[in-house]
Scaffold this motif. Structure first.
Motif, PDB file in Angstrom:
ATOM      1  N   GLN A  17       0.953  -1.103  -0.142  1.00 49.04           N
ATOM      2  CA  GLN A  17      -0.051   0.113   0.024  1.00 49.04           C
ATOM      3  C   GLN A  17       0.944   1.122  -0.001  1.00 49.04           C
ATOM      4  O   GLN A  17       0.578   2.248  -0.586  1.00 49.04           O
ATOM      5  CB  GLN A  17      -1.022   0.141   1.276  1.00 49.04           C
ATOM      6  N   THR A  18       1.918   1.173   0.856  1.00 47.28           N
ATOM      7  CA  THR A  18       3.065   2.491   0.718  1.00 47.28           C
ATOM      8  C   THR A  18       3.469   2.644  -0.725  1.00 47.28           C
ATOM      9  O   THR A  18       3.639   3.718  -1.056  1.00 47.28           O
ATOM     10  CB  THR A  18       4.041   2.262   1.822  1.00 47.28           C
ATOM     11  N   LEU A  19       3.864   1.609  -1.166  1.00 44.88           N
ATOM     12  CA  LEU A  19       4.477   1.721  -2.583  1.00 44.88           C
ATOM     13  C   LEU A  19       3.423   2.132  -3.571  1.00 44.88           C
ATOM     14  O   LEU A  19       3.677   3.260  -4.505  1.00 44.88           O
ATOM     15  CB  LEU A  19       5.162   0.470  -3.192  1.00 44.88           C
ATOM     16  N   ILE A  20       2.245   1.509  -3.413  1.00 43.58           N
ATOM     17  CA  ILE A  20       1.109   2.244  -4.322  1.00 43.58           C
ATOM     18  C   ILE A  20       1.055   3.752  -4.099  1.00 43.58           C
ATOM     19  O   ILE A  20       0.626   4.326  -5.032  1.00 43.58           O
ATOM     20  CB  ILE A  20      -0.275   1.402  -4.266  1.00 43.58           C
ATOM     21  N   ALA A  21       1.028   4.145  -2.774  1.00 41.73           N
ATOM     22  CA  ALA A  21       0.740   5.679  -2.363  1.00 41.73           C
ATOM     23  C   ALA A  21       1.816   6.338  -3.116  1.00 41.73           C
ATOM     24  O   ALA A  21       1.670   7.636  -3.270  1.00 41.73           O
ATOM     25  CB  ALA A  21       0.738   5.740  -1.112  1.00 41.73           C
ATOM     26  N   ALA A  22       3.145   5.626  -3.293  1.00 35.98           N
ATOM     27  CA  ALA A  22       4.094   6.603  -3.616  1.00 35.98           C
ATOM     28  C   ALA A  22       4.389   6.338  -5.239  1.00 35.98           C
ATOM     29  O   ALA A  22       5.598   6.466  -5.646  1.00 35.98           O
ATOM     30  CB  ALA A  22       5.390   6.154  -2.977  1.00 35.98           C
ATOM     31  N   ASP A  23       3.445   5.898  -6.033  1.00 42.34           N
ATOM     32  CA  ASP A  23       3.396   5.825  -7.356  1.00 42.34           C
ATOM     33  C   ASP A  23       4.451   4.350  -7.848  1.00 42.34           C
ATOM     34  O   ASP A  23       5.027   4.485  -8.959  1.00 42.34           O
ATOM     35  CB  ASP A  23       4.011   6.884  -8.109  1.00 42.34           C
ATOM     36  N   GLY A  24       4.650   3.631  -6.924  1.00 41.87           N
ATOM     37  CA  GLY A  24       5.006   2.373  -7.189  1.00 41.87           C
ATOM     38  C   GLY A  24       6.561   2.110  -6.891  1.00 41.87           C
ATOM     39  O   GLY A  24       7.308   1.447  -7.142  1.00 41.87           O
ATOM     40  N   GLU A  25       7.061   3.317  -6.381  1.00 50.79           N
ATOM     41  CA  GLU A  25       8.812   3.363  -6.192  1.00 50.79           C
ATOM     42  C   GLU A  25       9.067   3.928  -4.921  1.00 50.79           C
ATOM     43  O   GLU A  25       8.483   5.185  -4.908  1.00 50.79           O
ATOM     44  CB  GLU A  25       9.440   3.532  -7.548  1.00 50.79           C
ATOM     45  N   LEU A  26      10.077   3.646  -4.129  1.00 52.22           N
ATOM     46  CA  LEU A  26      10.428   4.419  -2.895  1.00 52.22           C
ATOM     47  C   LEU A  26      11.770   3.909  -2.554  1.00 52.22           C
ATOM     48  O   LEU A  26      12.113   2.649  -2.882  1.00 52.22           O
ATOM     49  CB  LEU A  26       9.363   4.239  -1.724  1.00 52.22           C
ATOM     50  N   ALA A  27      12.428   4.783  -1.849  1.00 50.44           N
ATOM     51  CA  ALA A  27      13.778   4.200  -1.356  1.00 50.44           C
ATOM     52  C   ALA A  27      13.852   3.495  -0.273  1.00 50.44           C
ATOM     53  O   ALA A  27      12.657   3.228   0.455  1.00 50.44           O
ATOM     54  CB  ALA A  27      14.501   5.638  -0.652  1.00 50.44           C
ATOM     55  N   PHE A  28      14.649   2.504   0.056  1.00 47.80           N
ATOM     56  CA  PHE A  28      14.441   1.347   0.767  1.00 47.80           C
ATOM     57  C   PHE A  28      14.257   1.873   2.576  1.00 47.80           C
ATOM     58  O   PHE A  28      13.380   1.508   3.053  1.00 47.80           O
ATOM     59  CB  PHE A  28      15.558   0.631   0.795  1.00 47.80           C
ATOM     60  N   SER A  29      15.103   2.808   2.897  1.00 47.48           N
ATOM     61  CA  SER A  29      15.007   3.476   3.974  1.00 47.48           C
ATOM     62  C   SER A  29      13.591   4.077   4.458  1.00 47.48           C
ATOM     63  O   SER A  29      13.128   4.072   5.373  1.00 47.48           O
ATOM     64  CB  SER A  29      16.051   4.383   4.322  1.00 47.48           C
ATOM     65  N   GLU A  30      13.280   4.790   3.272  1.00 46.67           N
ATOM     66  CA  GLU A  30      11.886   5.674   3.476  1.00 46.67           C
ATOM     67  C   GLU A  30      10.868   4.573   3.419  1.00 46.67           C
ATOM     68  O   GLU A  30       9.698   4.801   4.344  1.00 46.67           O
ATOM     69  CB  GLU A  30      11.726   6.489   2.253  1.00 46.67           C
ATOM     70  N   LEU A  31      11.009   3.516   2.842  1.00 49.06           N
ATOM     71  CA  LEU A  31       9.833   2.494   2.937  1.00 49.06           C
ATOM     72  C   LEU A  31       9.657   1.774   4.361  1.00 49.06           C
ATOM     73  O   LEU A  31       8.653   1.695   4.736  1.00 49.06           O
ATOM     74  CB  LEU A  31      10.020   1.463   1.728  1.00 49.06           C
ATOM     75  N   LEU A  32      10.788   1.518   4.773  1.00 49.05           N
ATOM     76  CA  LEU A  32      10.963   0.952   6.085  1.00 49.05           C
ATOM     77  C   LEU A  32      10.052   1.619   7.274  1.00 49.05           C
ATOM     78  O   LEU A  32       9.451   1.430   7.830  1.00 49.05           O
ATOM     79  CB  LEU A  32      12.473   0.404   6.633  1.00 49.05           C
TER      80      LEU A  32
END
Length: 544
Positions: free
Chosen positions: A250-265
């Protein structure tokens, strides 16, 4: 003057371009410009392993005297020029090709060659100045003790153990392997080279060379992207996702499918093991991406105003746009009083260049002016703008230079060194405050950024606009002779009055008061009146 042995030299004017030296067979020789105070280029033999990959504009590690240096390939030859009086056996072999892809573009190679010829500057130094700090490789000497050296150290009597040579030998032995740069503070900066040379002559140490790691490189960071649903539909149907795994998706979907590893954690409040599980199930992909170091990150951009040009502005802009449509060289002197709207003409001329698929370059005389103009250009042109000046960090300069070389940025603004920006299909060059003396480089290689910009525009069939409220005498003379087209903006926007100015002849003040005084009565009265109104006064001195 001593000439490096076994090298053939030629003048920069005789250097042939890559197109002139291209042959069907692989090149046998490279003509190299060395970034030292030498007025000629040097010819080296290319070993067979380097011939296929060597390209004009790439850096080449070559022997020069008793050391290795990093030079720039300015031409390739399949055979020796008949005019070069040197035998095949006298030519040295190049050591190493430092770039698979040339760092120096054809345009920059041409303008630095002109600088070398016109200003009698070393071509290699001009090429080095054209590249961002941190890209130019440096060569260091590596020192290692030999078995004979260890034996000598063991035989040294106590009286000789304190000599400079003995201390140097002991330091190298204890380090196992060190560099001359690291050893020099321990054995004496002034005598280090001499001592090392004598130790090598005695056979007690060996000295080799290696390329130091460049300071500038792309910044990379681990990131996570969501894979297309069709790639993991069966996997998701086979096993139910845990709450933590669902939060990641869900976090990746909200971020248009891509995010920094540390930010995703941090955002999904999950662990790295959860991400690794999803990667094994081919639901997400962990990869490494380049992170841009943006000089304007977080900067407050001005609002874009839809300004209506005055008749004088429109007339000047129309002439510039007409020249752009001709795809040929044209030079303009835009002589406009302060507040006449020159900047708006600059921006619209750059827009016209971009609209026809070209690039734009803007030079400003001082770093202090760069943030103001760069924020305004970023507001108009977005991420197409790259910034060049010496106050940027090494990483920021490298990233901006890389974006320009890749064609990701099409507008560049900076101080005089920005004239070397690796932009292709140059459409327009703007030189603001063209009269400023800060466009002159005061150290080697010496050049004038404004005049270099004019020559670059000529070589690349671009339009150049020199703007000033007080044009330099040479530019005004060129306009009167017809070399530059003269554009005049005599009035301020909305006919606002110019600031009132008054010249005080201090000789009359001295006569009136009967003595010499630093400040005139008129100035003291004006300062007093300003203070009484609750306003501030700035007094500028004509000396430090």
């Amino acid at each position: 003057m001593h000439q490096p042995s076994a090298l053939a030299d030629t003048s920069a004017a005789d250097v042939r371009s890559s197109s002139e030296t291209a042959h069907t067979s692989a090149p046998q020789y490279a003509e190299v410009a060395i970034p030292l105070r030498v007025a000629q280029t040097f010819t080296y033999r290319l070993p067979s392993a380097l011939r296929r990959d060597a390209q004009v504009g790439a850096r080449l590690l070559v022997p020069f005297g008793r050391k290795l240096v990093s030079g720039y390939i300015v031409a390739l030859h399949s055979e020796l020029d008949s005019g070069v009086e040197v035998s095949e056996s006298d030519i040295k072999d190049a050591e190493e090709l430092l770039d698979q892809e040339p760092l120096v573009t054809r345009e920059v190679l041409e303008i630095t060659r002109w600088i070398a010829e016109y200003y009698a500057a070393p071509w290699g130094e001009a090429l080095k100045a054209a590249l961002p700090a941190g890209l130019n490789a440096t060569i260091e000497q590596v020192l290692s003790i030999t078995s004979e050296g260890r034996d000598e150290l063991a035989r040294l009597p106590p009286k000789r153990a304190t000599t400079a040579r003995a201390q140097a030998l002991r330091f190298i032995a204890e380090a196992g392997e060190t560099t001359l740069r690291e050893a020099a503070p321990h054995i004496g900066e002034a005598r280090a080279s001499t001592i090392v040379r004598r130790l090598e002559q005695a056979g007690w140490i060996t000295r080799t060379h290696r390329t130091r790691t460049v300071l500038a490189r792309a910044k990379r960071r681990k990131a996570v992207r969501l894979l297309p649903p069709e790639e993991h539909a069966e996997e998701r149907a086979a096993r139910v996702l845990t709450p933590a795994q669902q939060r990641i998706i869900q976090t990746l979907i909200a971020a248009d499918g891509e995010l920094a590893f540390s930010e995703l954690l941090e955002t999904s409040d999950t662990s790295a093991s959860t991400i690794n599980t999803l990667e094994r199930r081919r639901i997400i992909e962990v990869f490494v991406r380049e992170v841009r170091r943006d000089p304007l990150s977080g900067a407050q951009l001005p609002k874009i105003e839809d300004l209506k040009l005055t008749a004088e502005q429109q007339s000047a802009l129309s002439e510039i746009e007409a020249a752009l449509r001709e795809n040929d060289y044209a030079a303009f002197l835009l002589h406009g009083v302060t507040g006449s709207g020159k900047t708006e003409i600059y921006i619209r001329a750059m827009r016209a260049a971009l609209d026809k698929g070209s690039t734009a370059l803007m030079l400003v005389p001082e770093i202090a002016l760069t943030p103001v103009f760069s924020r305004r250009l970023r507001a108009y042109f977005g991420d197409s703008v790259a910034i060049f000046h010496s106050s940027l960090t090494t990483g920021e300069r490298f990233d901006e230079w890389t974006r320009l070389k890749r064609g990701e940025a099409r507008v560049v603004i900076g101080t005089r060194s920005a004239v070397f920006a690796p932009v292709a299909k140059l459409g327009v060059i703007i030189v603001d405050e063209e009269h400023e003396s800060s466009y002159r480089q005061q150290e080697s290689p010496y050049y004038n950024g404004r005049d270099t910009a004019v020559m670059r525009a000529l070589k690349e069939q671009a339009v150049i606009v020199l703007g000033s409220a007080t044009p330099s005498l040479e530019s005004f003379h060129n306009a009167e002779r017809g070399k530059y087209r003269y554009l005049r903006l005599p009035n301020r926007i909305a006919n606002r009055p110019m600031a009132h100015s008054e010249i005080i002849d201090m000789r009359e003040v001295f006569t009136r008061s009967g003595k010499q005084q630093i400040l005139s009565d008129e100035l003291l009265t004006a300062v007093t009146e300003t203070h009484a109104r609750g306003e501030q006064t700035i007094i500028l001195l004509n000396r430090r």
